[in-house]
Every structure is written in C-alpha cells, then in structure tokens.
Design a protein around this motif. Structure first.
Motif, PDB file in Angstrom:
ATOM      1  N   ASN A  70      58.059 -85.899  56.311  1.00  0.00           N
ATOM      2  CA  ASN A  70      56.601 -85.721  56.359  1.00  0.00           C
ATOM      3  C   ASN A  70      56.115 -84.827  55.216  1.00  0.00           C
ATOM      4  O   ASN A  70      55.050 -85.068  54.631  1.00  0.00           O
ATOM      5  CB  ASN A  70      56.205 -85.114  57.700  1.00  0.00           C
ATOM      6  N   LEU A  71      56.890 -83.794  54.892  1.00  0.00           N
ATOM      7  CA  LEU A  71      56.506 -82.946  53.758  1.00  0.00           C
ATOM      8  C   LEU A  71      56.652 -83.700  52.444  1.00  0.00           C
ATOM      9  O   LEU A  71      55.855 -83.491  51.505  1.00  0.00           O
ATOM     10  CB  LEU A  71      57.354 -81.672  53.748  1.00  0.00           C
ATOM     11  N   TYR A  72      57.653 -84.573  52.315  1.00  0.00           N
ATOM     12  CA  TYR A  72      57.763 -85.396  51.117  1.00  0.00           C
ATOM     13  C   TYR A  72      56.539 -86.304  50.988  1.00  0.00           C
ATOM     14  O   TYR A  72      56.052 -86.570  49.876  1.00  0.00           O
ATOM     15  CB  TYR A  72      59.040 -86.239  51.167  1.00  0.00           C
ATOM     16  N   ARG A  73      56.035 -86.776  52.111  1.00  0.00           N
ATOM     17  CA  ARG A  73      54.826 -87.594  52.075  1.00  0.00           C
ATOM     18  C   ARG A  73      53.650 -86.772  51.537  1.00  0.00           C
ATOM     19  O   ARG A  73      52.862 -87.262  50.714  1.00  0.00           O
ATOM     20  CB  ARG A  73      54.510 -88.100  53.483  1.00  0.00           C
ATOM     21  N   THR A  74      53.548 -85.520  51.971  1.00  0.00           N
ATOM     22  CA  THR A  74      52.486 -84.636  51.465  1.00  0.00           C
ATOM     23  C   THR A  74      52.645 -84.390  49.971  1.00  0.00           C
ATOM     24  O   THR A  74      51.660 -84.418  49.205  1.00  0.00           O
ATOM     25  CB  THR A  74      52.519 -83.303  52.227  1.00  0.00           C
ATOM     26  N   LEU A  75      53.878 -84.181  49.530  1.00  0.00           N
ATOM     27  CA  LEU A  75      54.108 -83.925  48.106  1.00  0.00           C
ATOM     28  C   LEU A  75      53.779 -85.142  47.256  1.00  0.00           C
ATOM     29  O   LEU A  75      53.265 -85.003  46.121  1.00  0.00           O
ATOM     30  CB  LEU A  75      55.565 -83.512  47.899  1.00  0.00           C
ATOM     31  N   ILE A  76      54.035 -86.335  47.757  1.00  0.00           N
ATOM     32  CA  ILE A  76      53.693 -87.544  47.006  1.00  0.00           C
ATOM     33  C   ILE A  76      52.187 -87.640  46.834  1.00  0.00           C
ATOM     34  O   ILE A  76      51.681 -87.971  45.747  1.00  0.00           O
ATOM     35  CB  ILE A  76      54.264 -88.789  47.719  1.00  0.00           C
ATOM     36  N   LYS A  77      51.435 -87.342  47.870  1.00  0.00           N
ATOM     37  CA  LYS A  77      49.977 -87.374  47.767  1.00  0.00           C
ATOM     38  C   LYS A  77      49.472 -86.348  46.762  1.00  0.00           C
ATOM     39  O   LYS A  77      48.582 -86.645  45.946  1.00  0.00           O
ATOM     40  CB  LYS A  77      49.353 -87.117  49.132  1.00  0.00           C
ATOM     41  N   VAL A  78      50.031 -85.130  46.801  1.00  0.00           N
ATOM     42  CA  VAL A  78      49.608 -84.097  45.862  1.00  0.00           C
ATOM     43  C   VAL A  78      49.968 -84.486  44.437  1.00  0.00           C
ATOM     44  O   VAL A  78      49.185 -84.276  43.490  1.00  0.00           O
ATOM     45  CB  VAL A  78      50.248 -82.744  46.244  1.00  0.00           C
ATOM     46  N   TYR A  79      51.125 -85.111  44.257  1.00  0.00           N
ATOM     47  CA  TYR A  79      51.517 -85.549  42.907  1.00  0.00           C
ATOM     48  C   TYR A  79      50.576 -86.629  42.382  1.00  0.00           C
ATOM     49  O   TYR A  79      50.162 -86.593  41.216  1.00  0.00           O
ATOM     50  CB  TYR A  79      52.953 -86.053  42.931  1.00  0.00           C
ATOM     51  N   LEU A  80      50.263 -87.595  43.211  1.00  0.00           N
ATOM     52  CA  LEU A  80      49.351 -88.656  42.782  1.00  0.00           C
ATOM     53  C   LEU A  80      47.968 -88.106  42.456  1.00  0.00           C
ATOM     54  O   LEU A  80      47.256 -88.678  41.620  1.00  0.00           O
ATOM     55  CB  LEU A  80      49.240 -89.729  43.877  1.00  0.00           C
ATOM     56  N   GLU A  81      47.601 -87.015  43.079  1.00  0.00           N
ATOM     57  CA  GLU A  81      46.281 -86.434  42.832  1.00  0.00           C
ATOM     58  C   GLU A  81      46.240 -85.632  41.536  1.00  0.00           C
ATOM     59  O   GLU A  81      45.217 -85.606  40.845  1.00  0.00           O
ATOM     60  CB  GLU A  81      45.901 -85.530  44.007  1.00  0.00           C
ATOM     61  N   HIS A  82      47.360 -85.012  41.158  1.00  0.00           N
ATOM     62  CA  HIS A  82      47.320 -84.072  40.037  1.00  0.00           C
ATOM     63  C   HIS A  82      48.371 -84.360  38.972  1.00  0.00           C
ATOM     64  O   HIS A  82      48.613 -83.487  38.129  1.00  0.00           O
ATOM     65  CB  HIS A  82      47.536 -82.635  40.554  1.00  0.00           C
ATOM     66  N   TYR A  83      48.996 -85.528  38.959  1.00  0.00           N
ATOM     67  CA  TYR A  83      50.117 -85.723  38.033  1.00  0.00           C
ATOM     68  C   TYR A  83      49.679 -85.704  36.574  1.00  0.00           C
ATOM     69  O   TYR A  83      50.477 -85.391  35.678  1.00  0.00           O
ATOM     70  CB  TYR A  83      50.848 -87.025  38.367  1.00  0.00           C
ATOM     71  N   LYS A  84      48.424 -86.012  36.298  1.00  0.00           N
ATOM     72  CA  LYS A  84      47.976 -85.996  34.900  1.00  0.00           C
ATOM     73  C   LYS A  84      47.973 -84.586  34.322  1.00  0.00           C
ATOM     74  O   LYS A  84      48.191 -84.408  33.127  1.00  0.00           O
ATOM     75  CB  LYS A  84      46.586 -86.607  34.816  1.00  0.00           C
ATOM     76  N   ALA A  85      47.720 -83.606  35.177  1.00  0.00           N
ATOM     77  CA  ALA A  85      47.740 -82.213  34.699  1.00  0.00           C
ATOM     78  C   ALA A  85      49.144 -81.636  34.636  1.00  0.00           C
ATOM     79  O   ALA A  85      49.346 -80.556  34.084  1.00  0.00           O
ATOM     80  CB  ALA A  85      46.877 -81.342  35.605  1.00  0.00           C
ATOM     81  N   LEU A  86      50.124 -82.355  35.190  1.00  0.00           N
ATOM     82  CA  LEU A  86      51.501 -81.858  35.254  1.00  0.00           C
ATOM     83  C   LEU A  86      52.440 -82.678  34.393  1.00  0.00           C
ATOM     84  O   LEU A  86      53.631 -82.764  34.683  1.00  0.00           O
ATOM     85  CB  LEU A  86      51.987 -81.876  36.703  1.00  0.00           C
ATOM     86  N   GLU A  87      51.923 -83.311  33.366  1.00  0.00           N
ATOM     87  CA  GLU A  87      52.740 -84.172  32.516  1.00  0.00           C
ATOM     88  C   GLU A  87      53.846 -83.351  31.861  1.00  0.00           C
ATOM     89  O   GLU A  87      53.599 -82.336  31.208  1.00  0.00           O
ATOM     90  CB  GLU A  87      51.866 -84.823  31.439  1.00  0.00           C
ATOM     91  N   GLY A  88      55.085 -83.789  32.059  1.00  0.00           N
ATOM     92  CA  GLY A  88      56.221 -83.121  31.432  1.00  0.00           C
ATOM     93  C   GLY A  88      56.839 -82.016  32.268  1.00  0.00           C
ATOM     94  O   GLY A  88      57.865 -81.459  31.875  1.00  0.00           O
TER      95      GLY A  88
END
Length: 809
Positions: A499-517
């Motif tokens: 369930n926490l991995y599911r939360t992390l996937i959502k957070v990544y999809l929301e902010h992955y452009k700012a976390l490139e690299g």
C-alpha cells in the motif's frame, strides 16, 4: 576569637553540609589547622585588623610601597609594637609581623596572612547593619585586584571557615557577579546559533580547543574561576550562577571539565533535575568527558521515577534530546538514556497523563530532537498499541510534516538520526493505526507543490521553486520508502508495505519532472517508465486504480531483489547481542544497554529453614496467602522489579491502589558491594503432606461427627461435621496452591558489605531465569578464581638439576 572558634566547631560538626570530595575535605582540614594555631594565640583579632587595614590601604594607594616603617605605623595605631608581635606558623615556628608581610616567598606565611586578612574582614563586618555590610562587601570585592598586586593574598581561601554563612553568601554572590561581568566584557564571539544546545558547542570545543591564545587576562580570569570552584559552602549556588550568566565557550569548557565540578555529585544532580537547557548541557558534558559516575546517574533516574509525569515530562524530554548529540556517548550517557526511557514507560504504564509529553515537544527546530524519546518508546509493543501511545506517535508524525520548511529541511538536526526515528514511528503507526496514516502520507505527498508555493510565493523564479520541491520530495521519499521496504520484507505486514508502494507511485507520477536524475525513488524511478509507459503519458486522475495496484506489486518484488530490508530495531538488538557475547554459563550477559529485568516479591524478613517450618506449622503462611488474596481483590497490590547490569543491582517496589501508585521504594548497590548470593528452594513437599494430613484428619473427625449427628438426629453435630470436612477441603486446596507457587519460585538472599542484614526476595524461576543464570555464572567465576589462587599458592619452585636425567634408572 570566640566566633572563630564557634565557626570551626560548626565546620567539624556539620561536615556533611559542606562541599564533599577528597579535594575539598583535605583542603578544609589543612586550613582548619592554620586557624587552630591562630586561635590559640593572644590578640589574634587585633593583629588581623592590622593586616586588613594595612593591605586595604596599600590597595587604595598603589604608589606606596610595603616596608617595615609602614607596618610599624599601622601596628602603633592599634596600640601594638610591631617588633613584639609574633605569629605562629602551622609548623609550630614563630615569625614576627614585619618578616611575615615583607617576605612572601614562604607558602606557610602566605596562608597565615590570608587567614588573618579574612579574620580582619570578618571583624569589620560584625558591628555593621545588613545594608552597610552589603556596601562594605562590594567595596572590598572591588579592591581584590589591588590587594593581589601587593602579593599572593586573598580573602577567598578562609572565608567560608571564618565568616558567618550569610556574610559568606553575600561575598560570593557579589564576587561571582563581578567575575561574570568581567568575563562577558572580554568574551569572544559566541558559537553558531543554528544548533541551540550548548552541549554540541562544548563537545566541538573539546575536540578542537581554542582558535587562538587569550593572553594574560585569561590567566587572571582563570584564577578567579578556580576560587569559585573551590568554594567550601553553598558551592552549587554560585557555580550555577556563573554558568547561567557567562556565554564564553572557553570559560564554560574550563568550568565543566574541571575535577572540582564533576567531583560534586550534588551539583551534577541539581543541574540535571532542576536546571534549564544550558545547565543540562553543562552536566551532560561533564558526564561525557569524565569516568563512570553511576551514583549520579542512578540518583537522577530515581528522582524522575519518584516524581509525577506532568512534573518531569518537559525536563526528561529535554535531557533525552541532548543525549543524542554526542557521536559516541560514553557509559554514563548510555545508562542515563536507558534509565529515562524506563522511567517514562513506567509512568505511562501506571496511568499517567501523556499530554505533558506531547506538550514537551517544542514548536521550533528543537522538535527534531525532542521527538526522539517518543520514537524510541515506539519500540515497545505495549506502548505503541495503546491509545495514549498512538496519540504521542501522532504528535511525532506532526513534527515530520512540520519539518518540510526551507529552514528545517536543511537543518543539521534533520539528519539520519531524525530520519531513522521517523521510520520507526511511521512503521508503528502504519501497523497499528489502520489506514489513516497512509492516507495522510499520500495526501501530503501529492500536495508537496502546494507547500512549496506557500513558502516561496508567486514572485520567486521557477528554478528556485523546482529546487525546493525536489528537496522536499527527496526527504519525503527516502523516509516513506524505508518504511515500505521494512514492512514488505515481513510476511505479516507485506500488504501494508505494498500500500505504501502504491502511495509512492502516485507521488512519483505527480512530481517526477522535478526529480529528473534523482535515485531516491529506488526501483520506481528505474523501472516504472519501461514497464508501465502508459502511466507516464497520462495524468494521475486518468490512471485506473487497478493499474497502480499492479505496478505497486511489481515495484515491491523488484525492491526485494535488492536484498531483504530488515527492521532497524532488530538490527540494533542483534548488534547488542553480538557485543554482549554468549558464554556456557549465561545466555545473555547484562550491561547498561540491555539490563536483565524480572519481577520479584520483596520479603519483609529473611526466610530461614526453621522459620519456614514454624510459619507453615502455625498457619502463618496460609494467613499471609489469604491476606494477599484479600488485598488484591480490594485493588491493593505490591509489585517489585530487579534490574541487573554489569555494574549494579537495583531492586525497586511499588504499591498501587486502584491502579494508582502511592508508594515507591528502591535499593541500589554496586556489584562490587555484593558479598554473597544464597538461592534456596521454598518448601513444597511439606505443604503437600500437611494438606493431605489435614484433609484426612478433618475427614475422619468430620465424618464421625456427621454420622453421629445424622443417626442421633442431632443437627448441630451434623453441621459441625460437615463444616469440618469443608474446612479440610479448603485447607488442602490452600496448601496445594502454596506448594504450586513454591515449585516455581526460589528465595534469594543478597548480602552486601554496606548493609548489615541480608536483602531477601522471592524470584520466579521462569521469569527470572536470566537473573538466576547471571548469579550462578558470577558464583562459578568466583569459585574458579578462588581455585586458581589456591593452585598458585600450592605451587612450588623446582630446584635446577645438577646433571642429565638417567632415563634407564
């Protein structure tokens, strides 16, 4: 001189009220000898007035030289002839007044002059009123530098022995305030205020020392500081005053590292139980850099154990927070850490209010360390599963969310220690807090950009906002991902980890452009795009929940290929077991980090074999057993605990009424003080036989009475016979119960060199198995050492042979 004699006698009579320690005791005895010689001399008071007036006059007139003519003139003013004035030294030799004052190379002469100077000062104070005494003392303290220019003379050495307590306190208070003012005038720039606690700066100063030399002024100030450290009466008050008013790091380090500071256990105890942040830092620094001070730590722990939780919650939280500052804490700080954690657990288990613990957590950057106490308490399952534990853990989660600020995210306290604490708390909340903590983490992670917008505003450039967003997201992900890995590695909590991995996937999809690299997302950043490319091209609202669940299962399995992520608490316990080691005689060796604990029953008297038999025959054991049952049914219980470390043995007990503790007792002894441990089995077969005989006897007698009563139609005999049979059954049941209890318990007699009578406890053989193993191992070790000493004593020296050995012969 009568007042001087009275003060000396009070010093000898009430020695326990003065500064303790070998140094102060020896110094006090040496100065008392000087005063005793002056006491037996004629006209000591007049001679002291001559010395005092002379030295004060020279201090007021620095252009005048000290010579024989000046001494004779001051002696003449007091109707004395300087040539006839003879003073006796401590070694018994006599010296005239002029050589005494002009030849200051002799240390005995300096001691005599200092004593006379203080006696003269005391004589000037006696006729004055309180207001005039205050003004006169201020004037004399201001003249001390001028008196010291004349020679190595001072009032301070004999002040506590000569003057009354009020006069001495007044002098030292003015002296300390004057010294603190001079120090603050010459203080260097204070340390970086980003870390609020003095302990951090003292430890850093201790490692690196002064950046540059301080000059002659520092040497003079250090001499005055030493005088305050040598105060012989009410010393705690003035050292505390100096620490509170001075901010110079060199001065604080010099005071806290001096032997005179740490040798006073009363001073350290007062700073730990009544001091504020600065004084607590000074006490902890002294405990860190000096040797083991078990008596100070044990006394501090016992104080906090005896006080109610609302009274001690703030200070215990403060101390526990500062205990995390040393990189390698020594045995004193480790012992204090374990003890404070045990104290808070006992208070919480006893039904104390936990709101004070939540309120003790500050609302500034100190909260990053204040939350460590609650985070460490979450290791105890009984704490984290109860409602009050959940409320406290929720307060720590609030600190986690409040740490997402531009100042706190890069603060030195936002380090690995804080991150590990958050992992423990979030794991406990996820396990026992249903799904509400996961929902809070998910909503907070998805709204990170809104938090950045609130802190930066609209006028900040885009690259600055993206940088702050990346910093927030990295800290968030590293904490939550560590929790998910630990939960998923355990079969019982694997679903919560997914369930926490599911939360992390959502957070990544929301902010992955700012976390490139950035690699903080682990397998999600590495594998999500090639395995689930359709997610990357759509918005989060357009992705079905089933796809996210599938992706979370895949990411969790990929994370498992990195290796099993074990619980931090389990790793710490394993490391502790490795340090303790395993021997053939003891399964777990006790130390301060992992002491051995077991419930015990503290017995009021020593149980010998004869007493045990008599108590059983007379029915006293039965009455005591019934009394215990009755009191327990009324809510009055007595619980005891034995704690064994590698240094000491602690036996404590508490009485509770309706769940509230109304009495606590404790007895602590060093293991070196333990003389013998006698373990005895309690009577068991005796009670079985006694119960059976009682049942047979009452059965025969009661059956006979019952039979006679029924045959003769006598109801009273029938009732008496039935009662006898019932009494026999109850007696046999009670004896059987006592026998069963004695089967699983032993009586332990502890003999100490400092205690005339043996200390007796009843210990359960199952719950106290490790304690008994430790006692047996210690006894076996002593027997082995004794045997080796006997072998060494019986060994003989072989004489050298004169020639070769004839093997055939």
């Amino acid at each position: 001189m009568a007042e001087l004699t009275e003060n000396i006698e009070k010093t000898r009579q009430f020695m326990g009220q003065w500064s303790a320690g070998e140094f102060h005791t020896s110094l006090r005895e040496r100065r008392s000898v000087v005063l005793s010689h002056l006491e037996g001399q004629l006209r000591t008071g007049v001679i002291a007035e001559v010395v005092f007036d002379l030295l004060v006059h020279l201090a007021l007139n620095p252009d005048i030289d000290l010579d024989a003519q000046l001494i004779e003139s001051f002696a003449w003013r007091h109707e004395l002839d300087a040539k006839d004035v003879v003073v006796q030294r401590p070694n018994g030799r006599r010296v005239q007044l002029v050589p005494l004052l002009t030849e200051s190379n002799n240390l005995d002469d300096v001691e005599v002059v200092n004593a006379l100077l203080t006696i003269g000062f005391n004589g000037k104070l006696k006729p004055l009123e309180d207001v005039d005494r205050q003004s006169f003392t201020i004037r004399i303290v201001g003249l001390l530098p001028g008196i010291e220019r004349i020679g190595p003379y001072t009032f301070c050495d004999y002040l506590d022995l000569v003057c009354a307590e009020d006069d001495a306190v007044r002098f030292w208070q003015i002296y300390t305030e004057r010294l603190a003012t001079e120090i603050n005038k010459r203080s260097q720039e204070s340390a970086d205020k980003e870390i609020p606690w003095l302990l951090h700066h003292l430890l850093r100063f201790h490692r690196h020392g002064l950046p540059e030399t301080r000059g002659r002024a520092w040497v003079t100030l250090r001499r005055h500081i030493r005088r305050i450290l040598r105060i012989d009466r009410n010393r705690t008050q003035f050292i505390r005053m100096l620490l509170e008013t001075v901010d110079d790091m060199a001065v604080l380090h010099y005071v806290c590292s001096s032997p005179g500071f740490v040798s006073d256990s009363q001073l350290l105890h007062q700073l730990l139980v009544r001091g504020e942040e600065k004084l607590i830092s000074c006490a902890l620094f002294a405990l860190q850099i000096h040797g083991e001070l078990d008596h100070v730590v044990a006394r501090t722990i016992e104080h906090y154990r005896s006080r109610p939780l609302p009274e001690v919650a703030h200070r215990v939280t403060e101390i526990y927070a500062q205990l995390s500052l040393p990189v390698q804490p020594n045995a004193n700080l480790k012992y204090l850490t374990v003890g404070l954690r045990s104290v808070i657990l006992d208070h919480v288990a006893g039904g104390g209010s936990v709101e004070s613990l939540a309120q003790a957590v500050a609302n500034d950057t100190r909260a990053l360390r204040h939350c460590l106490l609650i985070a460490d308490l979450s290791k105890v399952e009984e704490f984290r599963t109860r409602p009050h534990g959940q409320r406290l853990l929720d307060r720590v989660v609030t600190v986690f969310f409040q740490s997402f600020t531009p100042a706190a995210i890069d603060h030195p306290f936002n380090d690995e220690i804080f991150a590990n604490a958050m992992v423990r708390v979030l794991k406990a909340m996820t396990q026992h807090g249903a799904g509400r903590i996961r929902d809070r983490l998910e909503s907070f992670g998805l709204e990170l950009s809104d938090h950045v917008e609130r802190w930066t505003g609209e006028d900040v450039p885009e690259h600055v906002r993206r940088k702050l967003l990346a910093r927030f997201a990295i800290f968030y992900v590293r904490t939550v991902l560590a929790v998910a890995r630990v939960l998923h590695s355990d079969e019982e909590t694997a679903e919560q980890g997914r369930n926490l991995y599911r939360t992390l996937i959502k957070v990544y999809l929301e902010h992955y452009k700012a976390l490139e690299g950035d690699s903080s997302f682990g397998a999600i950043a590495f594998s999500l795009q090639p395995l689930f490319p359709e997610m990357m091209s759509r918005g989060l609202e357009q992705i079905e929940i089933g796809d996210i669940i599938d992706a979370s299962h895949v990411m969790a399995r990929i994370e498992n290929e990195f290796g099993a992520f074990e619980d931090l608490d389990a790793l710490e316990n394993d490391e502790a077991r490795k340090k303790t080691g395993v021997s053939a005689l003891i399964l777990r060796k006790p130390d301060r980090d992992s002491p051995l604990m077991a419930p015990v029953q503290v017995l009021d008297r020593r149980q010998t074999n004869m007493k045990s038999v008599l108590r059983a025959y007379l029915g006293l054991d039965l009455l005591a057993h019934l009394k215990e049952k009755l009191l327990r049914s009324l809510g009055l219980t007595r619980q005891g605990t034995i704690i064994l470390t590698d240094r000491e043995l602690v036996v404590s007990s508490k009485r509770t009424l309706a769940g509230r503790v109304f009495e606590r007792t404790g007895d602590s002894h060093a293991l070196d003080d333990l003389l013998a441990v006698n373990v005895k089995r309690r009577l068991r077969l005796f009670y079985v036989v006694l119960g059976a005989l009682g049942l047979v006897f009452t059965g025969v007698v009661g059956g006979h009475l019952l039979f006679v009563g029924l045959r003769g139609a006598d109801s009273s005999l029938a009732i008496l016979g039935g009662a006898a049979i019932g009494l026999g059954i109850v007696f046999d049941a009670a004896m059987t119960r006592i026998s069963e209890r004695n089967e699983n318990s032993v009586v332990v007699d502890l003999s100490f060199s400092s205690r005339p009578e043996a200390f007796t406890i009843a210990l359960d053989t199952q719950a106290g198995a490790e304690i008994l193993d430790a006692f047996m191992a210690g006894d076996a070790e002593r027997r082995e050492l004794a045997l080796m000493e006997d072998v060494i004593r019986q060994d003989v020296e072989w004489e050298p042979l004169d020639g070769p050995i004839d093997l055939e012969a």
